[in-house]
Design a protein around this motif. Structure first.
Motif, PDB file in Angstrom:
ATOM      1  N   SER A  64     -34.709 -20.728 -34.293  1.00  0.00           N
ATOM      2  CA  SER A  64     -33.321 -20.705 -33.826  1.00  0.00           C
ATOM      3  C   SER A  64     -32.561 -21.928 -34.318  1.00  0.00           C
ATOM      4  CB  SER A  64     -33.287 -20.662 -32.287  1.00  0.00           C
ATOM      5  OG  SER A  64     -33.884 -19.481 -31.800  1.00  0.00           O
ATOM      6  N   THR A  65     -33.225 -23.074 -34.311  1.00  0.00           N
ATOM      7  CA  THR A  65     -32.601 -24.300 -34.794  1.00  0.00           C
ATOM      8  C   THR A  65     -32.328 -24.216 -36.290  1.00  0.00           C
ATOM      9  OG1 THR A  65     -33.841 -25.517 -33.102  1.00  0.00           O
ATOM     10  CG2 THR A  65     -32.822 -26.819 -34.833  1.00  0.00           C
ATOM     11  N   ILE A  68     -29.300 -22.029 -37.005  1.00  0.00           N
ATOM     12  CA  ILE A  68     -28.026 -22.757 -36.882  1.00  0.00           C
ATOM     13  C   ILE A  68     -27.807 -23.633 -38.109  1.00  0.00           C
ATOM     14  CG2 ILE A  68     -26.874 -24.608 -35.590  1.00  0.00           C
ATOM     15  CD1 ILE A  68     -27.710 -23.316 -33.049  1.00  0.00           C
ATOM     16  N   SER A 124     -26.762 -24.997 -26.608  1.00  0.00           N
ATOM     17  CA  SER A 124     -26.895 -24.276 -27.883  1.00  0.00           C
ATOM     18  C   SER A 124     -25.537 -24.108 -28.552  1.00  0.00           C
ATOM     19  CB  SER A 124     -27.538 -22.907 -27.643  1.00  0.00           C
ATOM     20  OG  SER A 124     -28.754 -23.032 -26.947  1.00  0.00           O
ATOM     21  N   LEU A 128     -24.156 -25.492 -32.152  1.00  0.00           N
ATOM     22  CA  LEU A 128     -23.567 -24.579 -33.134  1.00  0.00           C
ATOM     23  C   LEU A 128     -22.203 -25.063 -33.592  1.00  0.00           C
ATOM     24  CD1 LEU A 128     -23.529 -21.907 -34.693  1.00  0.00           C
ATOM     25  CD2 LEU A 128     -22.645 -20.808 -32.617  1.00  0.00           C
ATOM     26  N   ARG A 131     -22.425 -28.101 -35.872  1.00  0.00           N
ATOM     27  CA  ARG A 131     -22.900 -27.759 -37.212  1.00  0.00           C
ATOM     28  C   ARG A 131     -21.846 -26.986 -38.006  1.00  0.00           C
ATOM     29  NH1 ARG A 131     -26.196 -30.578 -39.697  1.00  0.00           N
ATOM     30  NH2 ARG A 131     -26.812 -28.829 -40.992  1.00  0.00           N
TER      31      ARG A 131
END
Length: 432
Positions: A64-65, A68, A124, A128, A131
């Protein structure tokens, strides 16, 4: 009067030299910081993944990281469009100042953001958004800096000066990786996962203020200042369409190199730690040493291209990279020295292209569309293949299909070889 005249003549070269060093340092520190901000995310992903996502599945949290990380690249074409327009209409310096401010801000947000245990999915979302902002900034930073350095370079030294982009960028990557190695050595894993990972992000935000001030003191390029009439007579989209073939060449030259870059230069340490179980401290120090090798090789190949031309240097890089893709991957098994050897060799074969592509890109476009013409296709290529490379490699390797990813890399490198073969030599192109 004679004394004053002689003094002025003596001082002129000194002022010119000081101006060049200001250009090199001001461009370099901002570019280094942007790459530092971008890289520390990948380097520290194994340590902070569980801070922004549920801890129940470590592999899922890491994926998941990394997702992103890839999503951030989707903003790069928009960043290329906005900052490219800004650079071609308001000046290269203006675009570089704005991009560094946004990138540093994103780093600071990540560094102070609350965790998943504190605010749930809100953590989270903060990650996001930070980033996405950094992706927007980075989409404009690299082409603006490339254009600025290429236009400021002295005659006959454009290849050497263009190597500054990846020299400074790799210094930023190396500092981030070295900081990771220091923290991995000084802190126990629980401390690193709990709060140690925040340190590099906060440091990036603080240094960003200094880089911002340095860039505000830079001079604008003469090529931009002398091209005002051309910029007002043609729309940006018309200029972009007129140079569409050059834009396609930028994409072809970028795809393979960006996959190799993000596979070996950015993701390899995290992959070795997370997937192969390598010692974090030793792995990160290997990455630092490999980046030093890369930095030392860049100016050599930049200067070489000023003598023998851009095309031979590019062909050496892309053909060599294609030939070595499978052997280098097979070399890395269960020992840190194997990773070191593979990374050193990969660095030496990617250095030629990385050193001179900033100059090659600039030499392909007229002044009034030079930043945008590079920014948009470059960002599209990196978003399509660079940002997804770490995730795609991890996913395919876990599924037992690692050879598919390697074949994909070779195909993109061979595409770049074909593009180079069809290009004219550009080392003597006048950028004014």
């Amino acid at each position: 009067m004679t004394d004053i005249s002689q003094s002025t003549q003596v001082d002129a070269p000194a002022r010119a030299g000081a101006g060049r060093w200001r250009t090199v340092f001001g461009t370099g520190i901002g570019n280094a910081l942007e790459w530092y901000d971008w890289n520390v995310y990948a380097v520290f992903a194994p340590f902070f993944a569980a801070q922004f996502f549920p801890k129940s599945d470590a592999t899922s949290a890491l994926l998941s990281t990394l997702a992103i990380f890839a999503v951030g690249f989707l903003m790069r074409p928009l960043g290329g469009l906005f900052f490219g327009w800004l650079g071609d209409r308001k000046g290269r310096r203006t675009a570089m100042v704005a991009s560094i401010a946004m990138a540093a801000g994103g780093s600071l947000v990540i560094g102070i953001a609350p965790t998943y245990d504190t605010i749930g999915i809100g953590a989270s979302l903060l990650l996001l958004l930070a980033r996405l902002g950094q992706g927007l900034a980075h989409g404009g930073e690299l082409p603006a800096a490339q254009t600025y350095v290429s236009e400021m370079a002295p005659p006959g030294r454009r290849g050497r000066w263009s190597s500054l982009i990846y020299v400074s960028g790799t210094i930023g990557i190396t500092v981030g990786t070295a900081l990771g190695a220091v923290l991995a050595s000084a802190l126990v894993p629980a401390e690193l996962a709990a709060w140690g990972w925040r340190i590099p992000f906060v440091v990036g935000g603080i240094i960003g203020v200094y880089a911002l001030v340095m860039r505000m003191r830079l001079a604008e390029t003469e090529a931009f200042e002398h091209d005002d009439a051309a910029r007002t007579k043609i729309s940006l989209w018309q200029a972009f369409w007129q140079n569409r073939i050059a834009c396609l060449k930028v994409i072809g030259l970028t795809l393979g190199g960006t996959v190799v870059y993000y596979t070996w230069f950015v993701a390899a340490p995290a992959q070795a730690i997370s997937v192969k179980g390598f010692d974090p401290s030793a792995t990160l120090w290997v990455a630092v040493a490999a980046n030093v090798v890369f930095i030392c090789a860049l100016p050599f190949f930049g200067a070489l291209s000023d003598k023998i031309g851009r095309k031979p240097v590019l062909q050496f890089a892309f053909i060599g990279g294609a030939v070595l893709t499978f052997p280098l991957n097979w070399l890395v098994q269960d020992q840190v020295w194997q990773l070191a050897a593979a990374m050193f060799i990969a660095m030496l074969f990617m250095a030629p292209a990385s050193a001179i592509l900033p100059a090659v890109y600039a030499e392909m476009f007229p002044t009034h569309v030079r930043t945008t013409g590079v920014a948009i296709p470059y960002a599209i290529a990196v978003a399509a293949c660079g940002g997804s490379a770490p995730y795609l490699q991890t996913w395919l390797t876990k599924a037992g299909a690692g050879s598919v990813f390697l074949t994909y890399t070779v195909a993109l490198l061979l595409l770049a070889v074909l593009v180079v073969r069809g290009m004219p030599e550009t080392k003597d192109v006048d950028l004014t």
